[in-house]
Design a protein around this motif. Sequence first.
Motif, PDB file in Angstrom:
ATOM      1  N   GLU A   1       0.840  -1.195   0.000  1.00 25.46           N
ATOM      2  CA  GLU A   1       0.000   0.000   0.000  1.00 25.46           C
ATOM      3  C   GLU A   1       0.875   1.246   0.000  1.00 25.46           C
ATOM      4  O   GLU A   1       1.846   1.306   0.751  1.00 25.46           O
ATOM      5  N   PRO A   2       0.639   2.216  -0.887  1.00 26.65           N
ATOM      6  CA  PRO A   2      -0.523   2.346  -1.764  1.00 26.65           C
ATOM      7  C   PRO A   2      -0.349   1.691  -3.126  1.00 26.65           C
ATOM      8  O   PRO A   2      -1.300   1.597  -3.886  1.00 26.65           O
ATOM      9  N   THR A   3       0.880   1.235  -3.481  1.00 24.89           N
ATOM     10  CA  THR A   3       1.114   0.525  -4.731  1.00 24.89           C
ATOM     11  C   THR A   3       2.143  -0.563  -4.467  1.00 24.89           C
ATOM     12  O   THR A   3       2.851  -0.546  -3.455  1.00 24.89           O
ATOM     13  N   MET A   4       2.260  -1.500  -5.408  1.00 25.61           N
ATOM     14  CA  MET A   4       3.245  -2.566  -5.243  1.00 25.61           C
ATOM     15  C   MET A   4       4.664  -2.017  -5.243  1.00 25.61           C
ATOM     16  O   MET A   4       5.537  -2.535  -4.545  1.00 25.61           O
ATOM     17  N   ASN A   5       4.920  -0.979  -6.012  1.00 24.91           N
ATOM     18  CA  ASN A   5       6.282  -0.444  -6.046  1.00 24.91           C
ATOM     19  C   ASN A   5       6.690   0.181  -4.727  1.00 24.91           C
ATOM     20  O   ASN A   5       7.891   0.332  -4.452  1.00 24.91           O
TER      21      ASN A   5
ATOM     22  N   ALA B   1      -4.794 -13.826 -18.864  1.00 26.13           N
ATOM     23  CA  ALA B   1      -4.395 -14.615 -17.701  1.00 26.13           C
ATOM     24  C   ALA B   1      -4.908 -14.015 -16.405  1.00 26.13           C
ATOM     25  O   ALA B   1      -5.158 -14.742 -15.441  1.00 26.13           O
ATOM     26  N   TRP B   2      -5.082 -12.679 -16.382  1.00 23.79           N
ATOM     27  CA  TRP B   2      -5.426 -12.033 -15.119  1.00 23.79           C
ATOM     28  C   TRP B   2      -6.091 -10.697 -15.385  1.00 23.79           C
ATOM     29  O   TRP B   2      -5.637  -9.904 -16.223  1.00 23.79           O
ATOM     30  N   LEU B   3      -7.195 -10.454 -14.664  1.00 28.56           N
ATOM     31  CA  LEU B   3      -7.850  -9.144 -14.621  1.00 28.56           C
ATOM     32  C   LEU B   3      -7.928  -8.707 -13.166  1.00 28.56           C
ATOM     33  O   LEU B   3      -8.304  -9.502 -12.307  1.00 28.56           O
ATOM     34  N   ALA B   4      -7.607  -7.471 -12.880  1.00 32.33           N
ATOM     35  CA  ALA B   4      -7.706  -6.976 -11.504  1.00 32.33           C
ATOM     36  C   ALA B   4      -8.304  -5.582 -11.494  1.00 32.33           C
ATOM     37  O   ALA B   4      -7.888  -4.716 -12.273  1.00 32.33           O
ATOM     38  N   ARG B   5      -9.287  -5.369 -10.623  1.00 36.99           N
ATOM     39  CA  ARG B   5      -9.850  -4.046 -10.373  1.00 36.99           C
ATOM     40  C   ARG B   5      -8.934  -3.321  -9.402  1.00 36.99           C
ATOM     41  O   ARG B   5      -8.907  -3.611  -8.210  1.00 36.99           O
ATOM     42  N   GLU B   6      -8.189  -2.376  -9.893  1.00 36.44           N
ATOM     43  CA  GLU B   6      -7.232  -1.656  -9.048  1.00 36.44           C
ATOM     44  C   GLU B   6      -7.927  -0.906  -7.919  1.00 36.44           C
ATOM     45  O   GLU B   6      -7.434  -0.845  -6.792  1.00 36.44           O
ATOM     46  N   ASP B   7      -9.080  -0.313  -8.210  1.00 37.93           N
ATOM     47  CA  ASP B   7      -9.766   0.506  -7.205  1.00 37.93           C
ATOM     48  C   ASP B   7     -10.399  -0.324  -6.098  1.00 37.93           C
ATOM     49  O   ASP B   7     -10.749   0.224  -5.051  1.00 37.93           O
ATOM     50  N   LEU B   8     -10.540  -1.653  -6.296  1.00 38.63           N
ATOM     51  CA  LEU B   8     -11.126  -2.511  -5.272  1.00 38.63           C
ATOM     52  C   LEU B   8     -10.079  -3.250  -4.448  1.00 38.63           C
ATOM     53  O   LEU B   8     -10.434  -3.991  -3.529  1.00 38.63           O
ATOM     54  N   LYS B   9      -8.817  -3.064  -4.760  1.00 32.52           N
ATOM     55  CA  LYS B   9      -7.776  -3.676  -3.948  1.00 32.52           C
ATOM     56  C   LYS B   9      -7.715  -2.974  -2.586  1.00 32.52           C
ATOM     57  O   LYS B   9      -8.025  -1.771  -2.483  1.00 32.52           O
ATOM     58  N   PRO B  10      -7.318  -3.682  -1.529  1.00 29.87           N
ATOM     59  CA  PRO B  10      -7.188  -3.030  -0.216  1.00 29.87           C
ATOM     60  C   PRO B  10      -6.237  -1.834  -0.273  1.00 29.87           C
ATOM     61  O   PRO B  10      -5.149  -1.913  -0.854  1.00 29.87           O
ATOM     62  N   GLY B  11      -6.687  -0.713   0.291  1.00 28.10           N
ATOM     63  CA  GLY B  11      -5.835   0.469   0.365  1.00 28.10           C
ATOM     64  C   GLY B  11      -5.784   1.299  -0.891  1.00 28.10           C
ATOM     65  O   GLY B  11      -5.019   2.265  -0.963  1.00 28.10           O
TER      66      GLY B  11
END
Length: 320
Positions: free
Chosen positions: A94-98, A200-210
């Motif tokens: 949080e707030p990003t993987m980086n 292979a993968w879809l992710a909702r960025e706005d619904l991830k924790p934090g």
Amino acid sequence: MPRLAIIGAGITGLSTARSLVAHPAFGAASLCLFDKGRRPGGRLASRETEFGSFDHGVQRALLAESAAQIHGAGILRAWPAADSLSESPSWIAEPTMNRLAQAWSQGLDCRCSVTVTGLARDGHQWRLGFDRDQDDTLFDQVLLTIPTPQALALLGTAGIENAALSAVRYQPNWTVMWTPSIPLPPTADHWAGVAGDPIAWLAREDLKPGRVGPPRLTIQASAAWSIKHLERPADEVAARLIRIAAGVLGLPADARPIYVAAHRWRYAFVEQPIGTAAFELAPGLYYASDACLGSAVAQAVSAGDDAAKLIIDSASPDPA
């Protein structure tokens, strides 16, 4: 105190450095990391936009809770919604993987936007060549943590060959960052494809924790689809993957983006790891990366930890 150059400030390079700075024989002043990217992290990559952030590299870290506490730097958060896709708990920074890479690199001499172009033996040390002037060019030890094709090219400047590195093969990945102009289904969180699916993968960025910001998606293509479209223009790749993702989510096929970008990872996943966490290529010259044990965060971290042990043992004087 020996001087060590780490080529590549991705997960393995940073993991090695974190282990070494805690050892009395080393410390931050004895290490220098070089990376051609604009900031540390490698596949721990995130992009900030006016429509929110996108984790367009590693999507999650699969770690036991104890390991998450050790390596999480206090910024890893559980992502329970993704746990059903694996046996280990899912964690995101949080707030990003980086942000995890930024925490790992804190206090280190990490020189980004610098490409190492040459490697040569100089007495008992190693001399590095660069694409721009550097104060430090001579090191007692060098660790390569870059993908094997890049490592082999660099080793070639020193006349060094290695069969294990030459045998490694990678799978690429096209990733698209998409903020659509129409509402997304409220239940859409993440979706993992199966064999044969183009995505292979879809992710909702706005619904991830934090996370905050408008509804937006990260789309990662399968290896097979990425290979087939590897050399196509980024805008064409983005348009194709958005049409496919729209079909998966039940959106109109002509759903237009208010933000879109595509990123190509040439060396995203290792097909068959070497099986050795870290090893010596020549006296004072070592290799460790996700090519050694696998592409997952935990495997890349383990390779870095083992590389640190190898370097410490090699630097220690022989017992009398």
